[in-house]
Design a protein around this motif. Structure first.
Motif, short mmCIF file in Angstrom:
data_model
loop_
_atom_site.label_atom_id
_atom_site.label_comp_id
_atom_site.label_asym_id
_atom_site.label_seq_id
_atom_site.Cartn_x
_atom_site.Cartn_y
_atom_site.Cartn_z
N LEU A 34 40.14 67.26 20.65
CA LEU A 34 40.47 66.68 21.95
C LEU A 34 40.20 65.18 21.96
O LEU A 34 41.03 64.41 22.46
CB LEU A 34 39.66 67.36 23.06
N SER A 35 39.08 64.76 21.42
CA SER A 35 38.76 63.33 21.38
C SER A 35 39.81 62.56 20.60
O SER A 35 40.23 61.47 21.01
CB SER A 35 37.38 63.10 20.75
N GLU A 36 40.25 63.11 19.46
CA GLU A 36 41.30 62.46 18.68
C GLU A 36 42.58 62.35 19.49
O GLU A 36 43.25 61.31 19.49
CB GLU A 36 41.57 63.25 17.40
N ALA A 37 42.94 63.43 20.17
CA ALA A 37 44.17 63.42 20.99
C ALA A 37 44.05 62.39 22.11
O ALA A 37 45.02 61.67 22.39
CB ALA A 37 44.44 64.81 21.57
N TYR A 38 42.89 62.28 22.73
CA TYR A 38 42.69 61.30 23.79
C TYR A 38 42.88 59.87 23.26
O TYR A 38 43.46 59.02 23.92
CB TYR A 38 41.30 61.42 24.41
N ARG A 39 42.38 59.61 22.04
CA ARG A 39 42.56 58.28 21.45
C ARG A 39 44.03 58.01 21.13
O ARG A 39 44.54 56.93 21.41
CB ARG A 39 41.70 58.13 20.19
N VAL A 40 44.72 58.99 20.55
CA VAL A 40 46.14 58.82 20.23
C VAL A 40 46.94 58.54 21.50
O VAL A 40 47.84 57.71 21.50
CB VAL A 40 46.69 60.08 19.51
N LEU A 41 46.59 59.20 22.56
CA LEU A 41 47.32 59.09 23.82
C LEU A 41 46.81 57.96 24.71
O LEU A 41 47.33 57.75 25.81
CB LEU A 41 47.27 60.42 24.57
N ASP A 42 45.78 57.26 24.25
CA ASP A 42 45.20 56.12 24.96
C ASP A 42 44.69 56.49 26.35
O ASP A 42 44.92 55.77 27.33
CB ASP A 42 46.22 54.98 25.05
N VAL A 43 44.00 57.62 26.45
CA VAL A 43 43.37 58.01 27.71
C VAL A 43 41.87 58.21 27.54
O VAL A 43 41.19 58.63 28.48
CB VAL A 43 44.01 59.29 28.32
N ALA A 44 41.34 57.88 26.35
CA ALA A 44 39.91 58.10 26.08
C ALA A 44 39.02 57.29 27.01
O ALA A 44 37.89 57.66 27.27
CB ALA A 44 39.60 57.77 24.62
N HIS A 45 39.54 56.18 27.52
CA HIS A 45 38.74 55.29 28.38
C HIS A 45 38.57 55.83 29.80
O HIS A 45 37.74 55.33 30.55
CB HIS A 45 39.39 53.91 28.43
#
Length: 177
Positions: free
Chosen positions: A138-149
């Motif tokens: 999930l964390s990787e997907a959030y970074r790829v999708l630029d929503v981790a912030h």
């Protein structure tokens, strides 16, 4: 027989050319190698494999911490799929960084399950992974999708962005329900 060594001022009449700063030169070449690698979306390990060198060597070269023998520079350029002359040219231009990566099948699976809002431990059972692995995907997907912030609502935002960018097929979401 060899040609006589040329001495004196350059044909332009401006005197001998100053020696380049070798630290700046190796740093510039390293920056170019890194930019080309990132443009392709590759890890240092991937480039190392393609070039026949170690990951550590790629890191040292990119950081400008090593002088690059011509053979090693040729290997790195071969791994990048580009001629050395292009990398060293005055006309070289910093490439655009590769567009957003695609989600891996595991990231798609975990994101599709996560959109329901169930706890990670339950998702882990459903997809046959450890809770830690689900969290990492999930964390990787959030970074790829630029929503981790985002402080809240990352799951929903990630699903929405993935669908908008065509990285996640809405049919996969229906199958996961």
């Amino acid at each position: 027989m060899t040609a006589p060594a040329r001495t004196g001022p350059l044909p332009s009449g401006g005197g001998p050319a100053p020696s380049p700063d070798l630290d700046d030169l190796t740093a510039d070449i390293g920056d170019r190698i890194r930019a080309e690698r990132l443009h392709r979306g590759w890890s240092q390990a991937h480039l190392a494999t393609l070039a026949g060198v170690t990951k550590k060597y790629v890191g040292l070269a990119e950081a400008g911490h090593t002088t690059l023998p011509v053979v090693r520079l040729a290997q790195l350029c071969h791994g990048l799929g580009m001629p050395m002359s292009d990398l060293l040219s005055d006309q070289w231009v910093m490439p655009e960084r590769k567009a957003a990566r695609v989600l891996t099948p595991r990231q798609v699976q975990v994101l599709a399950e996560a959109r329901t809002g169930v706890p990670l431990s339950r998702i882990a059972v459903r997809v046959g992974m450890s809770r830690e692995s689900v969290s990492a995907r999930l964390s990787e997907a959030y970074r790829v999708l630029d929503v981790a912030h985002l402080p809240d609502g990352r799951r929903e935002a990630a699903v929405r962005v993935a669908v908008e960018r065509g990285l996640l097929d809405p049919a996969v979401l229906d199958d996961a329900a």
